[in-house]
Write a protein that holds these residues in place. Structure first.
Motif, mmCIF file in Angstrom:
data_model
loop_
_atom_site.group_PDB
_atom_site.id
_atom_site.type_symbol
_atom_site.label_atom_id
_atom_site.label_comp_id
_atom_site.label_asym_id
_atom_site.label_seq_id
_atom_site.Cartn_x
_atom_site.Cartn_y
_atom_site.Cartn_z
ATOM 1 N N LYS A 10 0.992 -1.301 0.105
ATOM 2 C CA LYS A 10 0.018 0.202 -0.061
ATOM 3 C C LYS A 10 0.891 1.215 0.090
ATOM 4 C CE LYS A 10 -3.847 2.456 2.606
ATOM 5 N NZ LYS A 10 -2.773 3.621 2.452
ATOM 6 N N THR A 115 4.217 0.731 8.102
ATOM 7 C CA THR A 115 2.726 0.726 8.207
ATOM 8 C C THR A 115 2.215 1.797 9.154
ATOM 9 O OG1 THR A 115 0.829 -0.586 8.350
ATOM 10 C CG2 THR A 115 2.530 -1.130 9.915
ATOM 11 N N SER A 118 -3.733 2.011 10.765
ATOM 12 C CA SER A 118 -4.975 1.948 10.089
ATOM 13 C C SER A 118 -5.428 0.712 9.818
ATOM 14 C CB SER A 118 -5.042 3.028 8.865
ATOM 15 O OG SER A 118 -4.568 2.322 7.802
ATOM 16 N N ARG A 119 -6.685 0.461 9.855
ATOM 17 C CA ARG A 119 -7.187 -0.839 9.327
ATOM 18 C C ARG A 119 -6.627 -1.316 7.878
ATOM 19 N NH1 ARG A 119 -8.210 -5.085 11.913
ATOM 20 N NH2 ARG A 119 -9.139 -3.957 13.436
ATOM 21 N N LEU A 120 -6.795 -0.417 6.802
ATOM 22 C CA LEU A 120 -6.337 -0.660 5.530
ATOM 23 C C LEU A 120 -4.827 -1.041 5.483
ATOM 24 C CD1 LEU A 120 -7.444 -1.027 2.583
ATOM 25 C CD2 LEU A 120 -6.932 1.507 2.380
ATOM 26 N N ASP A 121 -4.006 -0.213 6.048
ATOM 27 C CA ASP A 121 -2.554 -0.434 6.187
ATOM 28 C C ASP A 121 -2.514 -1.937 6.890
ATOM 29 O OD1 ASP A 121 -0.547 2.094 5.805
ATOM 30 O OD2 ASP A 121 -2.737 2.327 5.555
ATOM 31 N N GLU A 123 -4.444 -4.435 6.791
ATOM 32 C CA GLU A 123 -4.664 -5.663 5.882
ATOM 33 C C GLU A 123 -3.446 -5.829 4.844
ATOM 34 O OE1 GLU A 123 -8.403 -4.359 4.557
ATOM 35 O OE2 GLU A 123 -9.364 -4.934 6.358
ATOM 36 N N ARG A 124 -2.976 -4.658 4.238
ATOM 37 C CA ARG A 124 -2.024 -4.678 3.264
ATOM 38 C C ARG A 124 -0.675 -5.019 3.906
ATOM 39 N NH1 ARG A 124 -5.832 -3.437 1.040
ATOM 40 N NH2 ARG A 124 -6.159 -5.477 1.362
ATOM 41 N N GLU A 127 -1.047 -9.035 4.067
ATOM 42 C CA GLU A 127 -0.581 -9.416 2.783
ATOM 43 C C GLU A 127 0.760 -9.468 2.412
ATOM 44 O OE1 GLU A 127 -2.805 -7.420 -0.246
ATOM 45 O OE2 GLU A 127 -4.840 -7.837 0.360
#
Length: 228
Positions: A10, A115, A118-121, A123-124, A127
């Motif tokens: 991300k 990172t 944040s939730r999106l970070d 998740e990435r 990954e």
């Protein structure tokens, strides 16, 4: 020579800032750094070109080469050449999930996953961690939480930080949002140069960068000793 890849699928997590901070402090110790900019935004390369054009490259102990146009499989040979050119190699990967990042990690001695809280970070980051586990088994890595406030943090941020540290190997240090880190990009300088010019307070930024660099080099040395 040690190779560090900075990987995060991300964008906006502070990869380039981290790369510059680590290179700054390694150079301040008297070492030479070869940086491969594999991100098509070419933030590192532009930083370097501007320094060269302004005749601010100093003794030339930091070199940046464009690796963004290389084919995925060619990043390995580029890293091998960089190993011969400097005492430390840093690869700034693209802020997307791709094979070039995986190949770079395979040829590295250590991977840092920056990172934000944040939730999106998160998740990435998971990954990216999974990719390292599947394709680069044995390459040590740690997650670095970036762009945090020094004092004010929300409950949600603390919760995400806790989830990251409980699930993944994480640096004790966090890379706070500091004027000194921004000044490296704004003025095309290293942290030591920012300090010398009095453009920002650098003590905390340099301590953070030095601590992260020391942890990375120590872990690389420990792995080499085990494998010897």
């Amino acid at each position: 020579m040690p190779v560090i890849t900075i990987a995060q699928s991300k964008g906006g997590a502070g990869k380039t800032t981290l790369a510059l901070a680590l290179a700054s402090e390694f150079e301040a110790l008297g070492g030479s750094v070869f940086m491969l900019d594999a991100d098509r935004q070419n933030s590192l390369l532009n930083w370097y070109r501007d320094r060269m054009n302004a005749d601010r490259a100093g003794e030339g102990r930091i070199t940046v080469e464009d690796a963004s146009q290389l084919r995925d499989a060619d990043i390995g040979p580029a890293i091998a050449r960089a190993r011969d050119a400097a005492q430390l190699v840093i690869v700034d990967s693209e802020g997307t999930s791709n094979f070039k990042t995986a190949y770079a990690a395979m040829d590295s001695d250590f991977v840092v996953i920056p990172t934000r809280s944040s939730r999106l970070d998160l998740e990435r980051t998971v990954e990216t961690s999974d990719m390292l586990g599947k394709m680069c088994g044995g390459v040590p890595y740690r997650v670095l939480i970036t762009q945090t406030g020094q004092v004010a943090r929300s409950k949600a941020e603390w919760e995400i930080d806790s989830q990251i540290s409980n699930a993944l190997p994480t640096f004790n240090e966090q890379m706070h949002t500091l004027d000194a880190f921004r000044a490296m990009s704004n003025y095309r300088m290293t942290l030591a140069e920012v300090e010398a010019a009095g453009l920002a307070k650098t003590e905390k930024a340099r301590r953070i960068a030095q601590g992260i660099l020391a942890d990375i080099l120590s872990e690389i040395q420990n792995k080499e000793a085990v494998n010897a």
